[in-house]
Design a protein around this motif. Structure first.
Motif, PDB file in Angstrom:
ATOM      1  N   MET A   1       0.841  -1.191   0.000  1.00 18.42           N
ATOM      2  CA  MET A   1       0.000   0.000   0.000  1.00 18.42           C
ATOM      3  C   MET A   1       0.876   1.241   0.000  1.00 18.42           C
ATOM      4  SD  MET A   1      -2.843   1.173   2.799  1.00 18.42           S
ATOM      5  CE  MET A   1      -3.891  -0.175   2.403  1.00 18.42           C
ATOM      6  N   SER A   2       0.594   2.189  -0.888  1.00 17.50           N
ATOM      7  CA  SER A   2       1.389   3.398  -0.947  1.00 17.50           C
ATOM      8  C   SER A   2       1.046   4.325   0.198  1.00 17.50           C
ATOM      9  CB  SER A   2       1.131   4.124  -2.278  1.00 17.50           C
ATOM     10  OG  SER A   2      -0.190   4.640  -2.293  1.00 17.50           O
ATOM     11  N   VAL A   3       1.943   5.327   0.426  1.00 13.74           N
ATOM     12  CA  VAL A   3       1.676   6.315   1.472  1.00 13.74           C
ATOM     13  C   VAL A   3       0.400   7.070   1.164  1.00 13.74           C
ATOM     14  CG1 VAL A   3       2.538   8.418   2.526  1.00 13.74           C
ATOM     15  CG2 VAL A   3       4.105   6.533   2.066  1.00 13.74           C
ATOM     16  N   ARG A   4       0.226   7.396  -0.125  1.00  9.05           N
ATOM     17  CA  ARG A   4      -0.987   8.115  -0.502  1.00  9.05           C
ATOM     18  C   ARG A   4      -2.237   7.304  -0.215  1.00  9.05           C
ATOM     19  NH1 ARG A   4      -2.434  10.424  -6.582  1.00  9.05           N
ATOM     20  NH2 ARG A   4      -4.475  11.302  -6.043  1.00  9.05           N
ATOM     21  N   GLN A   5      -2.186   6.000  -0.554  1.00  2.26           N
ATOM     22  CA  GLN A   5      -3.332   5.131  -0.270  1.00  2.26           C
ATOM     23  C   GLN A   5      -3.629   5.074   1.219  1.00  2.26           C
ATOM     24  OE1 GLN A   5      -1.677   1.726  -2.305  1.00  2.26           O
ATOM     25  NE2 GLN A   5      -3.415   1.668  -3.700  1.00  2.26           N
ATOM     26  N   ARG A   6      -2.544   5.005   2.035  1.00  5.64           N
ATOM     27  CA  ARG A   6      -2.729   4.888   3.478  1.00  5.64           C
ATOM     28  C   ARG A   6      -3.372   6.148   4.055  1.00  5.64           C
ATOM     29  NH1 ARG A   6       2.500   3.182   4.808  1.00  5.64           N
ATOM     30  NH2 ARG A   6       1.978   1.208   3.875  1.00  5.64           N
TER      31      ARG A   6
ATOM     32  N   CYS B   1     -20.650  -2.515   2.099  1.00  8.43           N
ATOM     33  CA  CYS B   1     -19.311  -1.941   2.085  1.00  8.43           C
ATOM     34  C   CYS B   1     -18.303  -3.066   2.212  1.00  8.43           C
ATOM     35  CB  CYS B   1     -19.105  -0.929   3.219  1.00  8.43           C
ATOM     36  SG  CYS B   1     -19.353  -1.601   4.862  1.00  8.43           S
ATOM     37  N   VAL B   2     -17.190  -2.931   1.511  1.00 12.65           N
ATOM     38  CA  VAL B   2     -16.125  -3.907   1.668  1.00 12.65           C
ATOM     39  C   VAL B   2     -15.590  -3.793   3.076  1.00 12.65           C
ATOM     40  CG1 VAL B   2     -13.841  -4.573   0.891  1.00 12.65           C
ATOM     41  CG2 VAL B   2     -15.561  -3.868  -0.769  1.00 12.65           C
TER      42      VAL B   2
ATOM     43  N   PRO C   1     -12.193 -16.160   0.347  1.00 15.39           N
ATOM     44  CA  PRO C   1     -10.772 -15.908   0.606  1.00 15.39           C
ATOM     45  C   PRO C   1     -10.040 -15.305  -0.582  1.00 15.39           C
ATOM     46  CG  PRO C   1     -11.127 -18.232   0.188  1.00 15.39           C
ATOM     47  CD  PRO C   1     -12.488 -17.600   0.212  1.00 15.39           C
ATOM     48  N   ARG C   2      -9.014 -14.516  -0.257  1.00 18.75           N
ATOM     49  CA  ARG C   2      -8.141 -13.952  -1.283  1.00 18.75           C
ATOM     50  C   ARG C   2      -7.259 -15.037  -1.899  1.00 18.75           C
ATOM     51  NH1 ARG C   2      -3.448  -9.285  -0.238  1.00 18.75           N
ATOM     52  NH2 ARG C   2      -2.930  -8.938  -2.452  1.00 18.75           N
ATOM     53  N   TYR C   3      -6.667 -15.884  -1.043  1.00 14.26           N
ATOM     54  CA  TYR C   3      -5.758 -16.933  -1.500  1.00 14.26           C
ATOM     55  C   TYR C   3      -6.267 -18.303  -1.068  1.00 14.26           C
ATOM     56  CZ  TYR C   3      -2.320 -13.252  -2.470  1.00 14.26           C
ATOM     57  OH  TYR C   3      -1.669 -12.146  -2.960  1.00 14.26           O
TER      58      TYR C   3
ATOM     59  N   ALA D   1      -7.947  -4.625  -0.589  1.00 15.40           N
ATOM     60  CA  ALA D   1      -8.518  -3.296  -0.333  1.00 15.40           C
ATOM     61  C   ALA D   1      -8.805  -3.048   1.143  1.00 15.40           C
ATOM     62  CB  ALA D   1      -9.801  -3.118  -1.147  1.00 15.40           C
ATOM     63  N   THR D   2      -8.909  -4.101   1.930  1.00 18.20           N
ATOM     64  CA  THR D   2      -9.210  -3.935   3.357  1.00 18.20           C
ATOM     65  C   THR D   2      -7.958  -3.737   4.195  1.00 18.20           C
ATOM     66  OG1 THR D   2      -9.075  -6.306   3.883  1.00 18.20           O
ATOM     67  CG2 THR D   2     -11.199  -5.465   3.083  1.00 18.20           C
ATOM     68  N   HIS D   3      -6.798  -3.862   3.596  1.00 19.50           N
ATOM     69  CA  HIS D   3      -5.555  -3.897   4.364  1.00 19.50           C
ATOM     70  C   HIS D   3      -5.200  -2.514   4.906  1.00 19.50           C
ATOM     71  CE1 HIS D   3      -1.815  -5.888   5.520  1.00 19.50           C
ATOM     72  NE2 HIS D   3      -1.217  -4.750   5.237  1.00 19.50           N
TER      73      HIS D   3
END
Length: 540
Positions: free
Chosen positions: A1-6, A26-27, A180-182, A503-505
């Motif tokens: 995750m980028s700084v901007r995203q965070r 909502c996710v 699940p993601r994985y 996206a939830t991270h």
């Protein structure tokens, strides 16, 4: 995750909360508010791993003496999950929670298998809760089992206790839809450096189940001990398994013991991935049978912690008779897809011998119907088609080694990510941590959580990443309390990396949900590390 995203995420989460209040899905992510619920009701979706989609709505459901657990008629799989759920809930709630066919009652907790819900896949589920009851829907029984873990976390932490508690027992209203993601979400337990009994392994399996882990990787052989009975080479277990780090008595699993571990893991919807580490990490085998050594001389048993000094004799034909026998017997005991052949730290094996060894051994695994898993050094040879390489490198691992693994991934080798300076559970949290090692650095809770598996290894395609795994090596770990201290609270974060959408991270949201797990750890008797990075509730 980028700084901007965070920086942007808190604003997005705020918008998500407004959407949730309006009844719009909502996710999942931050702690979610809920309507018409009091302080005894955990907000919908405030669980670990965080669900993919959470829509709070309506009144909570309260478990009462009238609550029944309803299943589809004649569904053995649903009944097994229902009995498991009842076994968790009955001691603390004091409720009978009879398991009945769906037509015998209304409301309550319904476990529903649906052949039409294919979008949920093998492990996904939908949880719908309201004043009149809770319904868990899944396409497969494993999905029901995963949904049960979310349901138990929606209830107060005291539900995990084995004595009657006051309640009330409420499940917030709304809908969770979760997949699940994985597909590969693992935890490894090293039973070679220190031996752990069947009951101790079962205890860990139960802990893993709560966080939707689906693979139990057992490290069954190493320099310090051989832990599985092999009929055709009996001294491997009786002699090679007779010690451990520090010179303790060691131990091994009989075939009946191993089958019981496999059975119990399956009852918790986990697949056992056995590992026989080859061609290095083999001193226990070399000590047991002199003929496996190039010079025909058996070394003494080893109780230290050094690595890289042992190797099977690659040129000898008997080496491959040995490997064939071990893999044949172990594969026959293991219903799962995978068999791990190690391959790491073979410093006493030349590169040419290593490549030759892997060319001969990988087909043996396939011959007995299993898929190869190996530590990422396997990519220094030619991984078999369909093989998985388990990457345990560090941020500081050389670019050349990273590129070797990435190149294999681009050529079709799947990756399991276990970076040692992120998810090795035996690494110390800080310099003051009493247990563990520090060769990979200190790994606090945030560091173990705050990375993205899909983008971790430069040059590796995101689609090559098949999952994550948290290994627990046991040079300094010898009892349940040690497992607790080192696995918790880091293991739930690795589980979330494997399960929840990217996206939830978000660390800030996660640490709040993790803090709410503290009372649950305590109720389960897990002696966890109270990381100062997590806002744990005040002791009561």
């Amino acid at each position: 995750m980028s700084v901007r995203q965070r920086r942007t995420l808190p604003r997005l989460l705020g918008a998500a909360l407004l959407l949730a209040a309006a009844g719009i899905s909502c996710v999942g992510a931050a702690p979610l508010s809920h309507s018409a619920a009091d302080s005894t009701t955990r907000p919908l979706g405030q669980v670990v791993p965080v669900p993919a989609s959470v829509t709070p709505a309506g009144q909570p459901y309260t478990l009462t003496s009238a609550t029944r657990i309803r299943i589809d008629e004649d569904s053995r799989d649903s009944r097994a999950v229902a009995d498991y759920l009842a076994g968790i809930l009955r001691p603390s709630t004091g409720l009978s929670l009879r398991v009945v066919d769906q037509d015998e009652a209304r409301g309550g907790i319904r476990l529903r298998l649906s052949g039409t819900e294919k979008s949920l896949g093998d492990e996904g589920y939908r949880l719908q809760s309201g004043r009149d009851g809770v319904t868990l829907t899944a396409h497969r029984p494993t999905g029901l089992f995963r949904g049960v873990q979310t349901l138990r976390q929606q209830l107060p932490a005291a539900v995990e206790k084995r004595t009657r508690q006051p309640g009330p027992w409420k499940v917030a209203g709304g809908t969770i839809t979760d997949t699940p993601r994985y597909a590969y979400r693992g935890a490894m337990l090293d039973v070679s450096r220190h031996f752990f009994t069947v009951e101790q392994v079962k205890r860990y399996i139960d802990q893993l189940a709560l966080y939707k882990i689906n693979k139990l990787h057992l490290h069954l052989s190493d320099d310090q001990g051989w832990r599985i009975a092999i009929d055709s080479w009996p001294r491997l277990a009786t002699y090679g398994g007779s010690t451990q780090v520090g010179g303790g008595p060691g131990g091994h699993y009989t075939k009946a013991d191993y089958k019981e571990i496999v059975r119990y893991a399956a009852s918790r919807h986990q697949e056992v991935v056995p590992e026989i580490d080859l061609p290095g990490h083999t001193n226990a085998a070399l000590a047991s049978y002199a003929e496996l050594n190039c010079d025909g001389v058996a070394p003494p048993l080893y109780t230290g912690t050094a690595v890289g000094f042992s190797s099977l004799c690659v040129p000898k034909d008997i080496t491959y008779d040995f490997v064939d026998d071990v893999i044949r017997e172990l594969a026959a005991l293991t219903p799962g897809k995978y068999l791990h052949i190690g391959g790491d730290e073979a410093h006493s094996t030349t590169h040419e011998d290593y490549v030759a060894f892997m060319e001969k051994v990988q087909p043996i695994v396939a011959k007995y119907g299993k898929t190869v898993v190996g530590w990422h050094q396997l990519t220094g040879a030619v991984p078999a088609k369909g093989a998985l390489a388990q990457y345990w490198g560090l941020d500081r691992t050389s670019p050349a080694e990273k590129e070797q693994v990435a190149a294999a991934a681009r050529n079709g080798t799947g990756l399991i990510l276990s970076p040692a300076d992120r998810v090795y559970l035996d690494m110390k949290y800080t310099k003051d941590t009493k247990l563990g090692l520090a060769w990979a650095g200190y790994v606090e809770v945030q560091r173990s959580y705050d990375w993205n598996p899909a983008a971790y290894l430069p040059g590796a395609p995101a689609e090559a990443v098949k999952g994550v795994e948290a290994p627990l090596w046991t040079e300094t770990i010898s009892e349940n309390a040690h497992i607790d201290q080192m696995a918790f609270p880091r293991l739930p974060g690795v589980a979330e990396l494997g399960w929840s959408p990217a996206a939830t991270h978000d660390w800030e949201a996660y640490k709040t949900r993790l803090a709410a797990q503290g009372p649950r750890f305590e109720a389960l008797g897990i002696d966890y590390y109270r990381s100062p990075q997590v806002p744990w509730p005040a002791a009561r």
